[in-house]
Write an enzyme that holds these catalytic residues in place. Structure first.
Site, PDB file in Angstrom:
ATOM      1  N   ARG A 102      39.546  37.700  37.861  1.00 38.90           N
ATOM      2  CA  ARG A 102      39.276  38.905  38.779  1.00 38.90           C
ATOM      3  C   ARG A 102      39.365  40.270  38.199  1.00 38.90           C
ATOM      4  O   ARG A 102      38.605  41.086  38.428  1.00 38.90           O
ATOM      5  CB  ARG A 102      40.182  38.647  40.078  1.00 38.90           C
ATOM      6  CG  ARG A 102      39.999  37.506  40.982  1.00 38.90           C
ATOM      7  CD  ARG A 102      40.513  37.347  42.282  1.00 38.90           C
ATOM      8  NE  ARG A 102      40.031  38.483  43.204  1.00 38.90           N
ATOM      9  CZ  ARG A 102      40.370  39.777  43.428  1.00 38.90           C
ATOM     10  NH1 ARG A 102      41.486  40.281  42.866  1.00 38.90           N
ATOM     11  NH2 ARG A 102      39.736  40.455  43.979  1.00 38.90           N
ATOM     12  N   TYR A 155      35.776  41.774  38.631  1.00 35.51           N
ATOM     13  CA  TYR A 155      35.573  42.887  39.502  1.00 35.51           C
ATOM     14  C   TYR A 155      36.407  44.307  39.376  1.00 35.51           C
ATOM     15  O   TYR A 155      36.761  44.922  40.338  1.00 35.51           O
ATOM     16  CB  TYR A 155      36.068  42.270  41.108  1.00 35.51           C
ATOM     17  CG  TYR A 155      35.458  40.765  41.255  1.00 35.51           C
ATOM     18  CD1 TYR A 155      34.249  40.636  41.252  1.00 35.51           C
ATOM     19  CD2 TYR A 155      36.400  39.850  41.408  1.00 35.51           C
ATOM     20  CE1 TYR A 155      33.796  39.283  41.742  1.00 35.51           C
ATOM     21  CE2 TYR A 155      35.912  38.629  41.879  1.00 35.51           C
ATOM     22  CZ  TYR A 155      34.590  38.236  41.992  1.00 35.51           C
ATOM     23  OH  TYR A 155      34.069  37.155  42.214  1.00 35.51           O
ATOM     24  N   CYS A 209      39.952  36.000  23.044  1.00 39.48           N
ATOM     25  CA  CYS A 209      39.031  36.749  21.990  1.00 39.48           C
ATOM     26  C   CYS A 209      37.945  37.667  22.856  1.00 39.48           C
ATOM     27  O   CYS A 209      36.754  37.409  22.564  1.00 39.48           O
ATOM     28  CB  CYS A 209      38.455  35.878  21.205  1.00 39.48           C
ATOM     29  SG  CYS A 209      38.369  36.518  19.294  1.00 39.48           S
ATOM     30  N   TYR A 255      40.624  32.866  44.751  1.00 40.19           N
ATOM     31  CA  TYR A 255      39.788  33.219  43.506  1.00 40.19           C
ATOM     32  C   TYR A 255      40.522  33.377  42.314  1.00 40.19           C
ATOM     33  O   TYR A 255      40.258  34.315  41.588  1.00 40.19           O
ATOM     34  CB  TYR A 255      38.987  34.411  43.884  1.00 40.19           C
ATOM     35  CG  TYR A 255      38.264  34.458  45.297  1.00 40.19           C
ATOM     36  CD1 TYR A 255      37.381  33.477  45.347  1.00 40.19           C
ATOM     37  CD2 TYR A 255      38.677  34.893  46.514  1.00 40.19           C
ATOM     38  CE1 TYR A 255      36.699  33.088  46.762  1.00 40.19           C
ATOM     39  CE2 TYR A 255      38.124  34.787  47.752  1.00 40.19           C
ATOM     40  CZ  TYR A 255      37.056  33.759  47.913  1.00 40.19           C
ATOM     41  OH  TYR A 255      36.334  33.541  48.971  1.00 40.19           O
TER      42      TYR A 255
HETATM   43  C1  LIG Z   1      29.691  32.082  53.164  1.00 38.67           C
HETATM   44  C2  LIG Z   1      31.361  32.350  52.989  1.00 38.67           C
HETATM   45  N1  LIG Z   1      31.995  32.171  53.800  1.00 38.67           N
HETATM   46  C3  LIG Z   1      33.346  32.569  53.914  1.00 38.67           C
HETATM   47  C4  LIG Z   1      33.648  33.004  52.516  1.00 38.67           C
HETATM   48  C5  LIG Z   1      35.306  33.423  52.430  1.00 38.67           C
HETATM   49  O1  LIG Z   1      35.480  34.738  52.295  1.00 38.67           O
HETATM   50  P1  LIG Z   1      36.704  35.290  51.946  1.00 38.67           P
HETATM   51  O2  LIG Z   1      37.393  34.798  51.111  1.00 38.67           O
HETATM   52  O3  LIG Z   1      36.529  36.943  51.748  1.00 38.67           O
HETATM   53  O4  LIG Z   1      37.228  35.520  53.525  1.00 38.67           O
HETATM   54  C6  LIG Z   1      32.919  33.199  51.671  1.00 38.67           C
HETATM   55  C7  LIG Z   1      33.142  33.985  50.185  1.00 38.67           C
HETATM   56  O5  LIG Z   1      32.506  34.874  49.849  1.00 38.67           O
HETATM   57  C8  LIG Z   1      31.538  32.941  51.836  1.00 38.67           C
HETATM   58  O6  LIG Z   1      30.467  33.107  50.958  1.00 38.67           O
END
Ligand SMILES: Cc1ncc(COP(=O)(O)O)c(C=O)c1O
Length: 413
Positions: free
Chosen positions: A313, A317, A343, A372
């Protein structure tokens, strides 16, 4: 008290000290707090209690089996983003009727699998995908429930890489094309439009865009119902952000207050797909210092045994994560860039941090990495996927063993 906090000099998870867990299991290591997952799941569930809703936890945030099972026992349903995640959901004990399937590029095999299982709904992305589902369903003599994922062209005001609701993003059916697609879908026998779906992005901390997207969805549902489409549910996606740096962010209650007045007038049941909100603060990545490199400008590089292969992450990001010692060391504070061993120059976990007397062997936690984190880990540089531990009822147990080089090479011929 639940989650990750300090007891005297020691960082603990649900009261269990983390340093002995890292010493026993080695690093890099993911540790999760069962109590935090439960509390955060319940906070969302309770915030929406006055309205018919179903939580479909977004497995993409973290789908380690034990965690998926835990969510199921809490009452959650599942949102899967691939055939693999559908399979994991089933192995975690979710019923097909508890699974929705989202995804921008579903393959024929994945669609065959979902249709064969009879899952709750496939969230469809295009007119072409509807045709493909219809053909599969017709060949099996079944009718599949679909929800149209609408792209409302609304800026979620989050990082560009996790913004999904603008026209320029690849996701969903453009709002203005929806009516035409509904008209073309109506005569098809293999599909039934049962819902409308939006997901405009992740790590959203300004609720305005979520309210606006829900309003657009409700308006469209009303219009389609008027024209004879039997909409059964609205899926408002996930996206609610968390605080990575301690600054205030909307609560589950604020989230419900932003959505419920809008969806209530539709009278339709809603699906919520939270991922990060439940899982991010429930996990930490434990890592050990492998080198300390003083620089001419007085700064040091603190080199860790975890980097972009374990938590990408910060590199992907530019995300901020707090990085804290498992045991506070008294001593002179230094300015440091905390970096990984890979690396790659971008392999930096935290820039311009203040660290107290770092030494080789010290243990640290990269906090709020439950979502994530592990799911995005890779084997770059032939590094091995970390082990994972769940702290539950005062005990720590391994829920995923560390990958070995033999595991990795077993795939190679
Ligand atoms: C279709 C969909 N639903 C739910 C989520 C979960 O999102 P978040 O973890 O931001 O709640 C995502 C993630 O991007 C997604 O693509």
């Amino acid at each position: 008290m639940t989650g990750f906090y300090r007891r005297d000099a020691s960082l603990v998870c649900d009261g269990v000290p983390l340093a002995p867990i890292a010493e026993a299991q080695g690093t890099p290591l993911y540790v999760y707090s069962a109590a935090t997952i439960a509390a955060r799941y319940r906070a969302i569930d309770e915030a929406f209690a006055t309205y018919p809703h179903t939580i479909h936890y977004a497995l993409k945030a973290n789908s380690t089996l034990a965690l998926a099972r835990l969510l199921r026992t809490l009452g959650s349903n599942a949102d899967a983003n691939s055939g693999g995640e559908i399979d994991v959901a089933l192995r975690a004990g979710f019923l097909p009727s508890q699974i929705v399937f989202t995804g921008v590029g579903k393959t024929r095999d994945e669609l065959e699998y979902a249709v064969g299982l009879g899952i709750k709904a496939i969230n469809v992305e295009s007119g072409g995908e509807i045709e493909r589902i219809d053909a599969i369903a017709a060949s099996r003599g079944v009718r599949v429930k679909i929800a149209l994922r609408i792209n409302p062209d609304i800026d979620a005001r989050t990082h560009a890489h996790i913004s999904t609701g603008r026209k320029s993003n690849k996701f969903g059916i453009a709002f203005d094309r929806t009516r035409e697609i509904v008209r073309r879908t109506a005569p098809r026998r293999g599909v039934q439009i049962a819902g409308l779906h939006i997901h405009i992005g992740s790590q959203i901390t300004d609720l305005g865009p979520l309210t606006a997207a829900a309003r657009a969805l409700v308006g469209l549902a009303r219009e389609l119902q008027h024209e004879g489409t039997a909409i059964e549910h609205l899926d408002v996606g996930g996206g609610l952000g968390v605080s990575y740096d301690g600054s205030p962010v909307p609560s589950a209650g604020d989230y419900a207050a932003a959505l419920l007045p809008v969806v209530r007038e539709s009278g339709l049941a809603i699906i919520l797909e939270p991922g990060r909100q439940i899982m991010a603060p429930a996990g930490a990545l434990l890592t050990q210092v492998v080198d300390v490199k003083p620089q001419d400008d007085g700064k040091v590089f603190v080199v860790m045994d975890a980097g972009m292969t374990e938590i990408i992450r910060p590199m992907l990001y530019n995300a901020f994560h707090r990085i804290e010692p498992l045991v506070v060391r008294e001593g002179e504070s230094v300015a440091a860039d905390i970096v990984g061993p890979l690396c790659e120059t971008s392999d930096t976990l935290g820039r311009d941090r203040t660290v107290s007397a770092p030494q080789v062997g010290d243990l640290y936690a990269v906090l709020d990495t439950g979502a994530y984190g592990s799911v995005m880990a890779s084997n770059y540089n032939r590094r091995l996927l970390p082990a994972e531990v769940l702290v539950e009822d005062g005990a720590a147990r391994v829920i995923r063993r560390r990958q070995t080089l033999d595991d990795l090479l077993a795939l190679e011929l």
